[in-house]
Design a protein around this motif. Structure first.
Motif, PDB file in Angstrom:
ATOM      1  N   THR A 154       0.613   1.293  -8.791  1.00  7.78           N
ATOM      2  CA  THR A 154      -0.028   0.207  -8.036  1.00  7.78           C
ATOM      3  C   THR A 154      -0.964  -0.543  -8.979  1.00  7.78           C
ATOM      4  O   THR A 154      -1.676   0.077  -9.773  1.00  7.78           O
ATOM      5  CB  THR A 154      -0.794   0.747  -6.816  1.00  7.78           C
ATOM      6  OG1 THR A 154       0.140   1.416  -5.973  1.00  7.78           O
ATOM      7  CG2 THR A 154      -1.445  -0.373  -6.021  1.00  7.78           C
TER       8      THR A 154
ATOM      9  N   TYR B 132      -6.372   6.181  -2.972  1.00  3.87           N
ATOM     10  CA  TYR B 132      -5.989   5.802  -4.341  1.00  3.87           C
ATOM     11  C   TYR B 132      -6.892   4.693  -4.855  1.00  3.87           C
ATOM     12  O   TYR B 132      -7.155   4.612  -6.056  1.00  3.87           O
ATOM     13  CB  TYR B 132      -4.519   5.367  -4.378  1.00  3.87           C
ATOM     14  CG  TYR B 132      -3.611   6.508  -3.993  1.00  3.87           C
ATOM     15  CD1 TYR B 132      -3.347   7.541  -4.879  1.00  3.87           C
ATOM     16  CD2 TYR B 132      -3.053   6.577  -2.711  1.00  3.87           C
ATOM     17  CE1 TYR B 132      -2.548   8.615  -4.516  1.00  3.87           C
ATOM     18  CE2 TYR B 132      -2.254   7.636  -2.342  1.00  3.87           C
ATOM     19  CZ  TYR B 132      -1.999   8.656  -3.246  1.00  3.87           C
ATOM     20  OH  TYR B 132      -1.230   9.712  -2.886  1.00  3.87           O
TER      21      TYR B 132
ATOM     22  N   ASP C  65      -5.472   3.738   5.682  1.00  4.97           N
ATOM     23  CA  ASP C  65      -5.361   4.196   4.292  1.00  4.97           C
ATOM     24  C   ASP C  65      -4.897   5.640   4.269  1.00  4.97           C
ATOM     25  O   ASP C  65      -4.955   6.340   5.277  1.00  4.97           O
ATOM     26  CB  ASP C  65      -6.676   3.996   3.531  1.00  4.97           C
ATOM     27  CG  ASP C  65      -7.750   4.979   3.933  1.00  4.97           C
ATOM     28  OD1 ASP C  65      -8.318   4.812   5.024  1.00  4.97           O
ATOM     29  OD2 ASP C  65      -8.001   5.928   3.170  1.00  4.97           O
TER      30      ASP C  65
ATOM     31  N   VAL D  59       0.800   6.301  -8.964  1.00  6.94           N
ATOM     32  CA  VAL D  59       0.480   6.856  -7.625  1.00  6.94           C
ATOM     33  C   VAL D  59       1.396   8.038  -7.318  1.00  6.94           C
ATOM     34  O   VAL D  59       2.619   7.899  -7.271  1.00  6.94           O
ATOM     35  CB  VAL D  59       0.603   5.756  -6.545  1.00  6.94           C
ATOM     36  CG1 VAL D  59       0.455   6.337  -5.147  1.00  6.94           C
ATOM     37  CG2 VAL D  59      -0.467   4.689  -6.766  1.00  6.94           C
TER      38      VAL D  59
ATOM     39  N   GLN E 146     -11.292  -0.359  -0.547  1.00  6.05           N
ATOM     40  CA  GLN E 146     -10.892  -0.200   0.851  1.00  6.05           C
ATOM     41  C   GLN E 146     -10.375   1.214   1.054  1.00  6.05           C
ATOM     42  O   GLN E 146      -9.559   1.696   0.270  1.00  6.05           O
ATOM     43  CB  GLN E 146      -9.811  -1.231   1.203  1.00  6.05           C
ATOM     44  CG  GLN E 146      -9.442  -1.283   2.676  1.00  6.05           C
ATOM     45  CD  GLN E 146      -8.277  -0.356   3.039  1.00  6.05           C
ATOM     46  OE1 GLN E 146      -7.422  -0.083   2.223  1.00  6.05           O
ATOM     47  NE2 GLN E 146      -8.270   0.140   4.271  1.00  6.05           N
TER      48      GLN E 146
HETATM   49  O1  LIG Z   1      -4.410   4.021   1.171  1.00  7.70           O
HETATM   50  C1  LIG Z   1      -4.813   4.184   0.022  1.00  7.70           C
HETATM   51  O2  LIG Z   1      -5.076   5.285  -0.467  1.00  7.70           O
HETATM   52  C2  LIG Z   1      -5.036   3.008  -0.815  1.00  7.70           C
HETATM   53  O3  LIG Z   1      -5.795   3.064  -1.738  1.00  7.70           O
HETATM   54  C3  LIG Z   1      -4.241   1.762  -0.515  1.00  7.70           C
HETATM   55  C4  LIG Z   1      -2.918   1.686  -1.281  1.00  7.70           C
HETATM   56  C5  LIG Z   1      -2.301   0.256  -1.131  1.00  7.70           C
HETATM   57  O4  LIG Z   1      -2.853  -0.595  -0.465  1.00  7.70           O
HETATM   58  O5  LIG Z   1      -1.229   0.050  -1.713  1.00  7.70           O
HETATM   59  C6  LIG Z   1      -3.152   1.890  -2.720  1.00  7.70           C
HETATM   60  C7  LIG Z   1      -2.274   2.527  -3.497  1.00  7.70           C
HETATM   61  C8  LIG Z   1      -1.000   3.041  -2.961  1.00  7.70           C
HETATM   62  O6  LIG Z   1      -0.042   2.057  -3.261  1.00  7.70           O
HETATM   63  C9  LIG Z   1      -1.025   3.211  -1.488  1.00  7.70           C
HETATM   64  C10 LIG Z   1      -1.953   2.620  -0.730  1.00  7.70           C
END
Ligand SMILES: O=C(O)C(=O)C[C@]1(C(=O)O)C=C[C@@H](O)C=C1
Length: 430
Positions: free
Chosen positions: A305, A145, A260, A214, A139
């Protein structure tokens, strides 16, 4: 990892089913070729410093011919399988999938017979039938990420962006993608509830997990200074993971949620917004031509994450490496049911790593007649539990047999290898 970008990510409306040509279809699966109606694929070299417009576009007819090639490969694979005696005899199937390499020695025409290659853990997670890189739905847009997590889970994959989690599930179900990699929890922000609900609603299986450190950056258009900013936009999880740092930086501006992190950077670049910053990765800065105003703005350096890897078929659980199993259950009336369920694991020394409850959508409340004084309402839940054991272990099977006695509904979401990557503090995703 190769990244596929589309002028917009895959969305629900763009996915159309096309009936398979006569004769196309494998013994064990209904093969459906799917042509996205609005998927203009662009190929991006993950290492290039290309920004907007630097990609090569592919038109719909090219995508359709790619699907035709895919279909013909499936047919020829099927013919190969049939020729080599595969199919009905059961010898040629592992977990319901034809295993093209497993030719019974006595039936091989060439001599000396090629020695069968031992099955490895990757063989147990069925490979795509089309021979090209694994297509992995995530997604978000490139630079998210989730794209990095897809690359960690499946290093040489083709990452397919989807605009919603639901679309990523459907992309796998409809054979547009082979796997999906979706976030379920973050060490600072907590659970991503939407994906728990979708795991229950769809029939995909968890075949693995990846934990991604992250590392967030504050991005703005080139030349923009911190004091120009009137708002910061990002994914709600990213906003919550950086909440205190933003305040400490004196950025007491409006914070707005978007789909996102990388999409936030893309939106600012597309609309030339000089009063708005995004929280996103360094890779997103590079892709969308943004500057990094601040680096490492997550509230804790140990910001991780956890993502699950989803496939149409489960993998065969093993006992030669640490496995985790994820289940979901609901219980009927009764006293201390949750306690009884959890003690089924405790008595067998099985550690639980996660428990999550979500509203029971089919039966959100139970009315309880409270001795004619009034009607009390009990909230009803679905419980999700992850435990550290493989479904191949007797203690896990016995625990589940006991859990079944106390529950009205029980489903195993997957039994899969744990991500044992040694801990490293988050570093930039670029
Ligand atoms: O928005 C992004 O870049 C994502 O991949 C989603 C997402 C999430 O849903 O938690 C993935 C990792 C990080 O925690 C922040 C956002």
């Amino acid at each position: 990892m190769k990244s596929i970008t589309s002028s917009s990510p895959l969305d629900l409306k763009s996915m159309t089913r096309i009936a398979p040509p006569p004769g196309l279809g494998l013994t064990h699966h209904r093969v459906v070729v799917v042509v996205p109606r609005r998927l203009f694929i662009q190929c991006v070299n993950a290492n290039s410093n290309s920004t907007y417009g630097g990609h090569v576009g592919r038109a719909r007819h090219e995508w359709q011919s790619a699907c035709a090639i895919l279909a013909s490969k499936v047919v020829s694979q099927q013919q190969d399988t049939e020729k080599s005696g595969g199919g009905a005899d059961g010898l040629s199937a592992v977990n319901g999938h034809p295993t093209l390499g497993l030719v019974p020695v006595k039936e091989s025409s060439s001599y000396p017979a090629p020695l069968p290659k031992p099955l490895s853990i990757t063989d147990l997670s069925p490979a795509p039938m089309h021979g090209s890189p694994l297509r992995v739905a995530y997604q978000g847009v490139p630079g998210a990420y989730s794209e990095a997590a897809a690359g960690k889970a499946y290093p040489n994959c083709e990452a397919i962006p989807c605009d919603q989690f639901e679309v990523a599930f459907q992309a796998v179900e409809l054979w547009i993608a082979d796997r999906a990699v979706l976030p379920v929890e973050n060490s600072l922000g907590g659970s991503i509830h939407r994906n728990y609900d979708l795991l229950l609603r769809h029939r995909l299986h968890i075949v693995g997990e990846v934990q991604l450190p992250v590392h967030h950056c504050l991005l703005a258009l080139p030349g923009v200074r911190k004091d120009y900013l009137t708002r910061v936009i990002s994914h709600p999880q990213a906003l919550s993971q950086c909440e205190h740092t933003l305040t400490k930086m004196g950025l007491n501006v409006a914070r707005e949620a978007v789909d996102d992190t990388a999409g936030a950077a893309e939106y600012i670049a597309m609309n030339n917004l000089r009063d708005t910053a995004a929280i996103a990765s360094a890779r997103a800065a590079e892709l969308y031509g943004m500057q990094i105003l601040a680096d490492g703005i997550q509230d804790d350096s140990g910001n991780v994450t956890r993502f699950v890897m989803l496939a149409r078929e489960p993998i065969i659980p093993r006992t030669d490496r640490p496995f985790k199993t994820s289940i979901v259950f609901a219980h009927d009336k009764g006293t201390s049911v949750l306690f009884k369920v959890l003690s089924a694991f405790a008595f067998r020394n099985i550690s639980l790593t996660k428990i999550e409850s979500r509203p029971h959508r089919n039966r959100p409340i139970r009315l309880v007649d409270d001795a004619n004084v009034g009607t009390a309402k009990h909230f009803e839940y679905m419980f999700y539990v992850d435990f550290e054991a493989s479904l191949a272990e007797a203690r896990a099977q016995n625990a589940l047999a006991e859990v079944q006695e106390f529950t009205s509904f029980l489903r195993v979401l997957g039994s899969y290898p744990m991500d044992m990557t040694p801990w490293t503090p988050s570093s930039r995703h670029d």
